[in-house]
Scaffold this active site. Sequence first.
Site, PDB file in Angstrom:
ATOM      1  N   ARG A 121     101.142 -72.329 110.880  1.00 47.30           N
ATOM      2  CA  ARG A 121     100.209 -72.648 109.799  1.00 47.30           C
ATOM      3  C   ARG A 121      99.826 -71.354 109.088  1.00 47.30           C
ATOM      4  O   ARG A 121      99.647 -70.311 109.730  1.00 47.30           O
ATOM      5  CB  ARG A 121      98.940 -73.304 110.345  1.00 47.30           C
ATOM      6  CG  ARG A 121      99.105 -74.741 110.769  1.00 47.30           C
ATOM      7  CD  ARG A 121      99.365 -75.679 109.574  1.00 47.30           C
ATOM      8  NE  ARG A 121      99.452 -77.072 109.956  1.00 47.30           N
ATOM      9  CZ  ARG A 121     100.590 -77.730 110.162  1.00 47.30           C
ATOM     10  NH1 ARG A 121     101.753 -77.128 110.035  1.00 47.30           N
ATOM     11  NH2 ARG A 121     100.568 -79.020 110.484  1.00 47.30           N
TER      12      ARG A 121
ATOM     13  N   HIS B 175     107.556 -74.427 103.489  1.00 47.04           N
ATOM     14  CA  HIS B 175     107.103 -75.319 104.573  1.00 47.04           C
ATOM     15  C   HIS B 175     108.169 -76.375 104.897  1.00 47.04           C
ATOM     16  O   HIS B 175     107.894 -77.573 104.862  1.00 47.04           O
ATOM     17  CB  HIS B 175     105.768 -75.986 104.204  1.00 47.04           C
ATOM     18  CG  HIS B 175     105.000 -76.466 105.416  1.00 47.04           C
ATOM     19  ND1 HIS B 175     103.630 -76.443 105.500  1.00 47.04           N
ATOM     20  CD2 HIS B 175     105.428 -76.990 106.597  1.00 47.04           C
ATOM     21  CE1 HIS B 175     103.251 -76.937 106.676  1.00 47.04           C
ATOM     22  NE2 HIS B 175     104.327 -77.271 107.360  1.00 47.04           N
TER      23      HIS B 175
HETATM   24  C1  GLV Z   1     104.632 -79.521 110.059  1.00 47.48           C
HETATM   25  O1  GLV Z   1     104.094 -78.565 109.614  1.00 47.48           O
HETATM   26  C2  GLV Z   1     104.061 -80.333 111.098  1.00 47.48           C
HETATM   27  O2  GLV Z   1     102.924 -80.101 111.496  1.00 47.48           O
HETATM   28  O3  GLV Z   1     104.761 -81.239 111.584  1.00 47.48           O
END
Ligand code: GLV
Length: 309
Positions: free
Chosen positions: A224, A272
């Site tokens: 994160r 991401h």
């Molecule tokens: C992706 O970031 C997840 O939390 O699956």
Amino acid sequence: MAIVIVRNDNLVDVWKDALSSQAPDIPVYGFGEGIPESDIKMAAVWKHPPGSLNAYPNLLGIQGLGAGIDFIFDDIEIREDLPIMRVVDPYLASDMAEFVLAVSTGMLKKLQDYKYKESLSVWKPQSYERFKEVTVGIMGLGKLGLAVAQALESVGFSVVGWTRNSVPEVNFPVFRGSAERAQFLSRSQILVCLLPLTPETRGILNRDVFSALPRGARLINVARGPLLNDADLLYALEQGMLSEACLDVFHTEPLARDHPFWNHPAVHITPHIASVSDPKSVAPQIISNYRKIIKGEVPENLVSRSAGY
Ligand code: GLV
């Protein structure tokens, strides 16, 4: 009785299709559709707008659609008694393992640098490193961390791990808690962060940590964004504590166009995508959790409110 899907992206239909095709008896709605709000028993969410779940007075549970559910805890309007579930899925683990392996390989073989040189039409061979010469330190030994460790070891990397919790049965050295953190960091030539985001881990990737790594180490953050102190990363790169960083996650996503990371030659950015929940693969656990909460049973992959993950 029904499920509502609330996401901050345009991926509602693919989740609706996956759930409806595997459980045609369960009505599934997308947020904002003409929903019989009092029928909704489960909200399946990914970065939903905070407060938006107040629309459903008869909710029995919240199913996060990813491995990390920090964004659910960020919504302070969510009722404290509601169970929160996260995704545990073999593809989430193996996709993450493949991604970290690919990035680590690219780093040792300097692929990003050659891509840049290619854009300048510069032919400049450089030395490279071998897997067996490099130790990767994995922060966070949950399902994803362990899958990453296994993939890296299988091609010859040495692995060390760090965890705040009980040490799993593994065949590589595991360091525990703040007492053993410096020892762990001193061996981590590539530092991979797979920690959950909690009040304790926020900002953990900071100057103190970077200065404890072998000089010129590399960072991969696939967990994160707020785990990283952005200014400290820039400082660590400038000072040579770190030589490069691959970041898949950011404080604000999408990353602001004027963020200094974009144009930094030693920062590599992906949007991401390291490991993304596969609706077809994940649907069975959502359906099973839905059926369980309807019957008053305990759902799977329940998150601990006190631990924050
Ligand atoms: C992706 O970031 C997840 O939390 O699956």
